[in-house]
Design an enzyme around this catalytic site. Structure first.
Site, mmCIF file in Angstrom:
data_model
loop_
_atom_site.group_PDB
_atom_site.id
_atom_site.type_symbol
_atom_site.label_atom_id
_atom_site.label_comp_id
_atom_site.label_asym_id
_atom_site.label_seq_id
_atom_site.Cartn_x
_atom_site.Cartn_y
_atom_site.Cartn_z
ATOM 1 N N CYS C 149 31.009 38.533 39.601
ATOM 2 C CA CYS C 149 32.437 38.924 40.506
ATOM 3 C C CYS C 149 33.486 38.032 39.866
ATOM 4 O O CYS C 149 34.485 38.717 39.937
ATOM 5 C CB CYS C 149 32.191 38.561 41.843
ATOM 6 S SG CYS C 149 31.505 37.091 42.329
ATOM 7 N N ASN C 150 33.327 36.877 39.596
ATOM 8 C CA ASN C 150 34.330 36.172 38.945
ATOM 9 C C ASN C 150 34.595 36.738 37.461
ATOM 10 O O ASN C 150 35.719 36.608 37.181
ATOM 11 C CB ASN C 150 33.712 34.741 38.720
ATOM 12 C CG ASN C 150 33.481 33.947 40.001
ATOM 13 O OD1 ASN C 150 34.325 34.357 41.083
ATOM 14 N ND2 ASN C 150 32.563 33.091 40.039
#
Lengths: 342, 342, 342, 342
Positions: C149-150
């Site tokens: 997600c990052n």
């Protein structure tokens, strides 16, 4: 004179709160701190907010030399306190923050906590630690049992009213909202930030919360007959604070007057002007309890609301207030920190 | 000896924080408090968390008799401070918490604050209030200018490094995360709970934040040549705290050693062991600043992170630290409150 | 036509988010859901917010009959996915949400995840799931590896800039702020509400976060030479959202134009007008990514900020977007839910 | 068939929530939106989370051409709605979200809202918008009055019990906890993040909250005699959600059965298994209402708890549910979005 203090169970929130408060207490010095699973660690690792303090390394209880210790705070989990305290030097003063010595009747204890008590003799000796109402006993006590944080909040709202006979004892409803630190630093799914923040719910609905044991014990003694309140706690997305909204039947103005008069000389309990409602945010981090009274549009009904910080007035601040008395210090010593808002 | 204190602008958050801290200060007594729009009200109405204190009624500035006042804290909004302070008795010590006297150069002031300064003479006299670096000047000052809270945080991370010449002065990036109380008690839509909680964003992106004026002024003096940092603040859904993540180029271990040595004797600045990162939650409500240093996988890069409470070390605590020096008290007097966690 | 869907690991947050999104998807039906430790329970017990849905009872993976299942989402923890997926029917489409198939090079995998890969053949076959950049490959893939997600957030800010050659590849600093649900529903002390709320801090400082493996892999391919970014994530007291503040060197207006042009046709990536900064609160619960560009007062510098919801665009929404392509549906099908604000 | 929709007052939270829901509604299209002070702005400026939508520019009400508009949602502030709606085309369907048409009796209106009603004829015509209980009337109505969000929550808990005659009508206590978005996007000091987060309190204590007007009206009709409940709302630091804890006297199992049976066919009201308590977090962002029943240790007492999202089921979701009926669509159309958790 500086009193030498030991803290058992220093790695939980109430332990940390004791250290926070003692940090600026003029007459207490921490000489030993235990934390079973974290023995060998420095407090700065376990609670980095305390890193500026010179504190003893965390150790196991059995490693503590209690010789010279004036008073020991016991912030261990419920059910483990009793066996530990039984083995402590019998001339050392002890303030217990667990539930182990709150109920005087072994049967009550067994009913609410699900097992026989390990230290029945001590149970009898222990003084209930609600300072404002047991002040003289506490002054002379060797063992003081800290109250439940919810139990304390409800009692600040209700004790004077029951004593004064100004409310209907069979129609007391206590809707309580408590913040999450009351549940301790325990790894439970429902205490995760993602689970808890932005939502709220009731728990222990229907009269199953253990603090009812304290309400029953204390209110029945005051009333001279059995009193059973209806009590529903709710978990609120905040870290500190308990708000008890208490629905009673009685004359609101009389109720307000009774509370005002009862607490007039108390340094930590503030009764607000009639019609004002307290907020947990205005007692955060402090040893103060705010109490408000309002009448309802339905005649003969009143709402009494009490707010305090569960970790301070509801637990560690109360413990230090009691320790002050036991050690012959000013009751307010080290406890006049103003609430931290915003 | 108890010093008589006046607070101008007591109805804002920094005003309330001054009162909170002075409440347990052993050598200060509040004798007057102003709040323009709330004049005539009791502090307990404006800030119910302070209701246990005996405080003077809020009044208008012109109603205050400054005779006998030893020191005045001025917590008024930016741009209004200068005219007020100009009219105060010239022999009274003043700690200003606004931005009005932070920049020494009237042109800098005009550029960052958009207008001519009303008290240019005082501007020259004012001492920049970053205690650890202006200690002696502050001791002898009549007027001390409290620093910007963001500006303070960045400077704790960077000043010793610039002085020691151990980082590339042209490659400093300051990514800052600040909590909402820094914006004051002002009615702005983006400060509403429903707007702010559960989200975060950058603001004043691109080098437009006014605290850059302080960075430019202070860092350039230290370096002996112009230094311009890149600075981007972010608003975080929390009430107190500033975290400055500073990206620098230099040797991480050297950087850590320089900071350790610089702050070794400082009572309020704690440099963490190499590789540890501070958190705002561990300084909340206190006058402490935690600083951490870590190297990066890219050689020659380091990350320096500083954390403090914007209302305490970044503002009102700093103000009292300075006032202590100005009044001949211990610098730490009344400021050793441990952080309030959780 | 309705596609039959299985979800492995349905008791975590990404599993629940898949169910939330599929609940209103016009062409997907959940026919099986596994949850190892919670097998036998109904989803309504594990996630009461989904109680209105008719869902299969949670079971163990080995109890699932995959015959007739068109696509399987695998939301298992890192390192357990590979062995499970290896054993799935080889003609069933799979979207993996774990980290197991994100890195194409087994040595990279070993370096970042600390062990040899269990399914090296599959690792080679897997398509990297950043839809906007691997759309055609995903359409034809059997196995798609959901991105970190990052890693997704940083790539939305940077990929077009690296491809276009408009920024200095050796001066990229990625300061990232992520919300707590990214850490999953795991019982860790630092994820408790009382620990996390009201404070924030950096973690994995210094280039140790595993998503760097993805940045290295993807950016180096784009640039045709090794690219190493500096990446520091911070944990913010909110439940959903990632904000990547990316410091780059290049012409800000050019950078903005490149991003605008690159995403002009994209249904889920919105580039804001020049000078505007996005906020996580404005993408919450949705599959949208907002990107903003601002110049700095220091010439030749720019700040690119990307915001998305880690559980949706950063994970489960992305997974469904990819599944839509693999199943021949409209890419946006079921994903146009507007963000939930406030 | 797509219905043409106008929204008056689109710049408040209920307006934004209407747009959020209509964004994925299969049969509604927004053709006009008003916002008095923000006329001329794009919705993307006022609510950036809606920037992906193609929406008409905000305008003044008088600029709207209502010709061809099938239904108008009126999300204006209380007291301004009545004059506006009076002037709308008399053949256009209207769903009002304000309090203006909730009370049928002009005297009741005057008592609770402090003034004479401006559109008494319309007041008589308006149908009370609690869908589950006024379904047929709503289907045929031209003007529907959305309920108060607190009033809706309390009624979901109590209406079937009053109708069935299974509780004591004189002993109903409604302790309600509501989130902050219920207060709207208004600039009030007590709604600031710094004021509100981390604390909670009761307000409108003693029977002064205006939603009591609705309770009185509706419950008295159901009971065939005057019913007055005791009602105390509390403000909780969360953005969405209402939790009504209702203390009643009656048989808990009977009460549970009555609620189960009453809502058995309802798509949006879920009665939990006996003894379970709902949470606001499990209905967030959705049109669902969860209801739980528990008995108390005191015989003859029960606790009924209802949870819903004030902006959705308590306001804009309810409005769309009613609009669906008025427009001949499926009642659930566009409203089956699953709650957004965490």
């Amino acid at each position: 004179m500086t009193h030498k203090i030991a803290i058992l169970g220093a790695s939980g929130y109430t332990g940390a709160e004791l250290v926070r408060l003692i940090a600026t207490h003029p007459a207490m010095e921490i000489v030993a701190m235990s934390a079973d699973r974290k023995a060998g660690q420095e407090m700065a690792e376990v609670f980095p907010h305390l890193r500026h303090l010179c504190l003893p390394t965390l150790c196991k209880i059995e490693e503590i030399d209690f010789w010279g210790v004036d008073l020991c705070f016991c912030a261990l989990p419920h059910a483990t306190s009793q066996a530990v305290i039984r083995e402590l030097p019998s001339d050392m003063k002890v303030v217990d923050l667990s539930a182990d010595f709150r109920l005087r009747d072994p049967e009550d204890y067994a009913r609410w906590y699900g097992g026989a008590h390990d230290a029945v003799e001590l149970q009898k000796e222990a003084v209930y630690g609600l300072t404002e109402f047991y002040r003289e006993d506490i002054r002379n006590a060797r063992l003081v049992a800290g109250t439940g944080c919810n139990a304390a909040t409800g009692q600040y709202a209700l004790r004077p009213l029951i004593s004064a006979g100004v409310i209907d004892l069979d129609q007391i409803i206590l809707d309580l909202k408590c913040a999450v630190s009351g549940a301790g630093r325990s790894l439970k799914e429902n205490l995760l930030h993602a689970e808890l923040s932005e939502g709220y719910h009731a728990y222990a609905v229907g009269g199953t919360h253990r603090h009812l044991g304290e309400f029953d014990q204390e209110f029945s003694v005051l009333a001279g007959r059995p009193v059973k309140v209806q009590f529903t706690p709710h978990l609120i997305p905040a870290n500190r604070g308990i708000l008890a909204t208490v629905y009673v039947q009685g004359d609101a103005k009389t109720i307000h007057k009774v509370l005002r008069d009862s607490y007039a000389q108390e340094p930590f309990v503030e009764v607000l002007p009639f019609g004002q409602a307290p907020s947990t945010r205005h007692v955060r981090g402090s040893n103060f309890c705010h109490v408000g009274v309002t009448g309802d549009r339905i005649e003969g009904r009143a709402i009494v609301i009490a707010a305090l910080d569960n970790l301070t007035k509801g637990s560690s601040g109360q413990a230090i207030q009691n320790a002050n008395l036991m050690l012959g210090e000013e009751e307010t010593s080290g406890l006049m920190l103003a609430p931290c808002f915003p």
